[in-house]
Design an enzyme around this catalytic site. Structure first.
Site, PDB file in Angstrom:
ATOM      1  N   GLY A 184       0.792  -1.227   0.000  1.00  0.00           N
ATOM      2  CA  GLY A 184       0.000   0.000   0.000  1.00  0.00           C
ATOM      3  C   GLY A 184       0.824   1.276   0.000  1.00  0.00           C
TER       4      GLY A 184
ATOM      5  N   ASP B 198      -5.039  -0.578 -17.457  1.00  0.00           N
ATOM      6  CA  ASP B 198      -5.334   0.040 -16.157  1.00  0.00           C
ATOM      7  C   ASP B 198      -4.537   1.322 -15.952  1.00  0.00           C
ATOM      8  OD1 ASP B 198      -3.373  -2.251 -16.090  1.00  0.00           O
ATOM      9  OD2 ASP B 198      -2.820  -1.279 -14.208  1.00  0.00           O
TER      10      ASP B 198
ATOM     11  N   ASP C 268      -0.347   7.573 -14.319  1.00  0.00           N
ATOM     12  CA  ASP C 268       0.434   6.470 -13.763  1.00  0.00           C
ATOM     13  C   ASP C 268       1.839   6.383 -14.339  1.00  0.00           C
ATOM     14  OD1 ASP C 268      -1.420   5.710 -11.975  1.00  0.00           O
ATOM     15  OD2 ASP C 268      -1.518   3.624 -12.602  1.00  0.00           O
TER      16      ASP C 268
HETATM   17  P1  AMP Z   1       1.070  -0.059 -11.456  1.00  0.00           P
HETATM   18  O1  AMP Z   1       2.043  -1.046 -12.021  1.00  0.00           O
HETATM   19  O2  AMP Z   1       1.695   0.947 -10.543  1.00  0.00           O
HETATM   20  O3  AMP Z   1       0.211   0.570 -12.486  1.00  0.00           O
HETATM   21  O4  AMP Z   1       0.122  -0.909 -10.502  1.00  0.00           O
HETATM   22  C1  AMP Z   1      -0.623  -2.026 -10.914  1.00  0.00           C
HETATM   23  C2  AMP Z   1      -1.500  -2.475  -9.789  1.00  0.00           C
HETATM   24  O5  AMP Z   1      -0.715  -2.855  -8.658  1.00  0.00           O
HETATM   25  C3  AMP Z   1      -2.486  -1.446  -9.278  1.00  0.00           C
HETATM   26  O6  AMP Z   1      -3.646  -2.133  -8.888  1.00  0.00           O
HETATM   27  C4  AMP Z   1      -1.776  -0.864  -8.072  1.00  0.00           C
HETATM   28  O7  AMP Z   1      -2.669  -0.316  -7.134  1.00  0.00           O
HETATM   29  C5  AMP Z   1      -1.102  -2.095  -7.508  1.00  0.00           C
HETATM   30  N1  AMP Z   1       0.086  -1.777  -6.724  1.00  0.00           N
HETATM   31  C6  AMP Z   1       1.273  -1.322  -7.177  1.00  0.00           C
HETATM   32  N2  AMP Z   1       2.138  -1.151  -6.160  1.00  0.00           N
HETATM   33  C7  AMP Z   1       1.476  -1.476  -5.015  1.00  0.00           C
HETATM   34  C8  AMP Z   1       1.806  -1.504  -3.639  1.00  0.00           C
HETATM   35  N3  AMP Z   1       3.008  -1.159  -3.205  1.00  0.00           N
HETATM   36  N4  AMP Z   1       0.857  -1.902  -2.780  1.00  0.00           N
HETATM   37  C9  AMP Z   1      -0.358  -2.257  -3.194  1.00  0.00           C
HETATM   38  N5  AMP Z   1      -0.737  -2.268  -4.469  1.00  0.00           N
HETATM   39  C10 AMP Z   1       0.158  -1.878  -5.378  1.00  0.00           C
HETATM   40 MG    MG Z   2      -1.220   1.710 -12.453  1.00  0.00          MG
END
Ligand code: AMP
Ligand code: MG
Length: 488
Positions: A120, A245, A255
């Site tokens: 998180g 996403d 993002d």
């Molecule tokens: P991202 O690669 O940053 O676009 O994230 C892809 C997914 O992973 C999204 O659902 C984010 O909320 C989740 N996510 C990324 N990093 C974390 C983290 N440290 N804790 C919880 N969820 C994460």
């Molecule tokens: Mg993302």
């Protein structure tokens, strides 16, 4: 601020209401007063006095309605199922000074029901990269999320090493991603109609004037996405993780992870260390935008009046919109009118950059030193550096090209040419090395370099006194641009 918290009125399966989990001893990293003004955050004493506590998750103002959103997505071309806000919360929706909707979203706010295996949190390094990049793109004139500010804390976060937890108050016109609709199609198909109405009424109200608002909305999403990606290509930006996403329904850049700005021109450049096949390489971005929209659109066939045929009409303008915007932009970068001869010159120019691995940003800007040398001493220097980097064969190609180019320029109003070139070719972009220097200092508790880079990027199209050589130095031609890890 003018609050307009409407997401919380939607079907409760779409989100989870919850406050942030406080960071330990949050401290100011940087604050964007321009964004604060635009949101009227700056007019609210409570918000101004307590911004560090708000970003640190220690204080939630009464008008905020924090919630995590459900969404799904295709990652690297594969269906990934439910994702959702795993570490970010939609804190409040507001109207800015222009009456446009803006979301305040706290990234790094702690665990949510969508955190899966994650903690998180967000680390300082990736928070600074996102903060500076949203600012850089915004000031370059490219639709993008931006941020109100960020904080750092004593919360320890484990990545490859232990790092400081940070949080970014991201500001974007919307946090609805293509993946929201994918989630609905899989997990709550009955709310698609209500959700589509919400997207239209909130973000595309002009589509209500159409006899077929849903189709008008879908076409507008297609066109805005195509234009955003054309902007990326023109400025040399690689997003790095164009999963469904990570694409907003408003055609605004969202993002930031392993993104980068092109340095030595290589269309096949991959900035994401984890992108082994080069799916998200710079030159693939336009096709990936199309791929994403193509997996997204069919979900709307559940709605009345939407058929496979009408959807293909919605997607059809993608290529023409992209081409029009990209080619027009490319001609403007050379100060030329949008016509066939100009495009011929433009593509020869890009080939010269590629064959000689020239710096994308500096080389375009250097042309001002050719076109109007007297007023452009900085650009003359760039031009001198550029020509010394040409091979002996390329010297001849350059001589020939620049003669033909100047012959075209001579037929135009020099004032107009210079204006077009100055407003489309930045002097400064956020090079990975610049971000890295700001991060290294910030990790030692010094935020002056973040502030300097922030101020530099506030006026990317002008030569500035606060710049140093490192801000515009390209890496050596034989060192490939360092790929960036996804870890954040
Ligand atoms: P991202 O690669 O940053 O676009 O994230 C892809 C997914 O992973 C999204 O659902 C984010 O909320 C989740 N996510 C990324 N990093 C974390 C983290 N440290 N804790 C919880 N969820 C994460
Ligand atoms: Mg993302």
């Amino acid at each position: 601020m003018r609050y307009q918290n409407t997401y919380v009125n939607l079907d409760t399966r779409l989100y989870h209401e919850q406050p942030p989990t406080p960071l330990d001893n949050p401290r100011a990293g940087h604050f964007n007063s321009q964004v604060a003004q635009q949101l009227s955050w700056a007019d609210d004493e409570d918000l101004m006095t307590n911004w560090v506590e708000i970003l640190g998750g220690q204080y939630v103002p009464a008008d905020f309605k924090p919630l995590s959103m459900a969404y799904a997505g295709h990652q690297f071309g594969q269906w990934a199922g439910q994702l959702g806000d795993g570490r970010g919360l939609l804190m409040a929706q507001v109207l800015d000074n222009d009456g446009q909707p803006q979301d305040l979203h706290l990234k790094g706010a702690g665990l949510t029901p969508y955190s899966r295996m994650g903690d998180g949190r967000a680390v300082l390094r990736s928070t600074i990269r996102e903060y500076l990049c949203g600012h850089a793109l915004t000031q370059l004139g490219i639709p993008s999320s931006n941020a109100l500010g960020f904080v750092v804390s004593d919360t320890r976060v484990r990545r490859e090493r232990i790092e400081a937890g940070a949080a970014l108050m991201r500001v974007a016109d919307s946090h609805i991603r293509l993946g929201h609709v994918e989630w609905i199609a899989s997990f709550a198909p009955d709310v698609l109609g209500e959700f589509t109405d919400y997207m239209i009424d909130t973000y595309y109200p002009e589509c209500r004037d159409s006899e077929t608002p849903v189709l008008a909305f879908l076409t507008a999403v297609v066109e805005r996405t195509a234009r955003m990606i054309a902007d990326w290509q023109l400025i040399g930006f690689a997003h790095g993780v164009m999963n469904t996403d990570n694409l907003s329904i408003t055609g605004s850049t969202l993002d930031f992870g392993p993104f980068g700005f092109m340095e030595r021109f290589n269309p096949a450049w991959i900035n994401n260390h984890s992108d082994h096949t080069g799916r998200y390489a710079y030159q693939n971005q336009p096709a990936i935008g199309h791929w994403n929209l193509n997996v997204w659109l069919p979900h709307f066939m559940r709605l009345e009046g939407v058929t496979r045929e009408t959807l293909s009409d919605c997607l059809a303008p993608y290529e023409a919109t992209f081409m029009q915007h990209y080619q027009q932009g490319l001609c403007r970068k050379l100060g030329l009118p949008h016509q066939r001869e100009s495009l011929g010159l433009a593509f020869e120019w890009l080939t010269l950059l590629e064959d000689n691995l020239l710096d994308y940003t500096n080389s375009f800007r250097a042309l001002l030193g050719l076109v109007a040398p007297a007023d452009h001493p900085y650009e003359q220097k760039l031009l001198a550096t550029m020509t010394t980097e040409l091979s002996s064969d390329a010297q001849q190609v350059w001589q020939d090209w620049s003669t033909r180019y100047l012959a075209q320029i001579e037929q135009l109003s020099l004032e107009q040419v210079v204006n077009d070139m100055q407003t489309t070719n930045p002097v400064y972009v956020l090079r990975n090395s610049m971000a890295q220097r700001a991060i290294t200092a910030a990790e030692q508790g010094q935020f002056e370099e973040v502030d300097r880079v922030f101020r530099l990027l506030a006026n990317p199209y002008s030569v500035q006194d606060i710049a140093n050589d490192l801000d515009s130095n390209a890496p050596a031609p034989d060192t490939p641009q360092m790929p960036i890890s996804c870890s954040s």
